[in-house]
Design an enzyme around this catalytic site. Sequence first.
Site: not given
Ligand code: ADE
Length: 256
Positions: A15, A196, A219
Site C-alpha cells: 500500500e 486502523e 472489496d
Molecule cells: N481492508 C480492506 N478490505 C477490508 C475488509 N473487508 N475488512 C477489513 N479491512 C479491510
Amino acid sequence: MTAGRIGIMAAMPPELQAVLDLMPDEHRETLAGRHFWPGRLAGNDVVAVVSGIGKVAAATTATLLIERYGVQALLFTGVAGGLGDGVRVGDVVAANQLMQHDLDVSPLFPRHEVPGYGLSRFTADPTWQGRLSQAARTTLNHRVQHLGQKAVNDFGLAHARVHEGLIISGDRFVATSAESDALRRELPDALAVEMEGAAVAQVCLDCGVPFAAVRTISDRADDSAHVDFNRFVSEVASRYSAAMVLACLQARQPAH
Ligand code: ADE
C-alpha cells in the site's frame, strides 16, 4: 528539520510502495520493529511508514511518528472494504469521521463510545480532508494515466467515484456477507471498513495532531472479499495512494 513535517502511514508494504517510489532522498530507520522513511515529497518534509495491520499496530506507529519524528499532521492511506450503497471496488473514500465498530463497553458506556472521551466518532481535520478528497477526485479523473487502460478494464474502474463520510475500523477483516450486513444494520451511514483509521484518529486527538485518511475500496467486505486482493492493492490502490498523497502535498504550502 521537523517544522511542518507530515507523517504518511499505510498498513501493508504494497500500500505504501508507490509513495516511497516518489521520495527521491528517503532513507530507512528502524524503530520498534517498523521501518520509518524520512525524506521529501513534493517539497514537503515527510516520514512514511508501514504500520502493520490492526488498531494496536497503527496506534503504536502513530505515537512514534508524533513523539519521535515530530510530525505535525498525519495522513493514512490504503485499502478498505466497501459497505455503503454505491461504494464499489475502485471507488475512493475520504473519511470525515472515524469510529471503532468493535468497541463495546456497554452497559457501562453506550455501545461504541470511547470511555473517557464522551464520543464514539473522531472527526478528520477538515483542511486535510478537503485536500485529500480533492486529490482523490483529480486522481480518479486521470485513472487511465495512473493505472493504464488494461487495469481500468480488468477491474471495471471506468465509473469509479469519490465519497466522503464515515469509515469504521476494527480488528477483523470483514469477509462474509453476514458480517457486512450486520455492520450495515448497526451503522447505516458507514461507507467503508478497515482496521486502523479510528485508532490513529484517537492518538492524533490525544496529541493535538491533525489527521485525515483516504482509502481505495478493494472489496465489498463480503464472501468474495479475498478475490484478487493482492493484485488490486499493487496494481490499483498503491498507485492511487501515491497519486493522492502527491496531489494533496502539492496543494499544501510547505513550511520553510
Ligand atoms: N481492508 C480492506 N478490505 C477490508 C475488509 N473487508 N475488512 C477489513 N479491512 C479491510
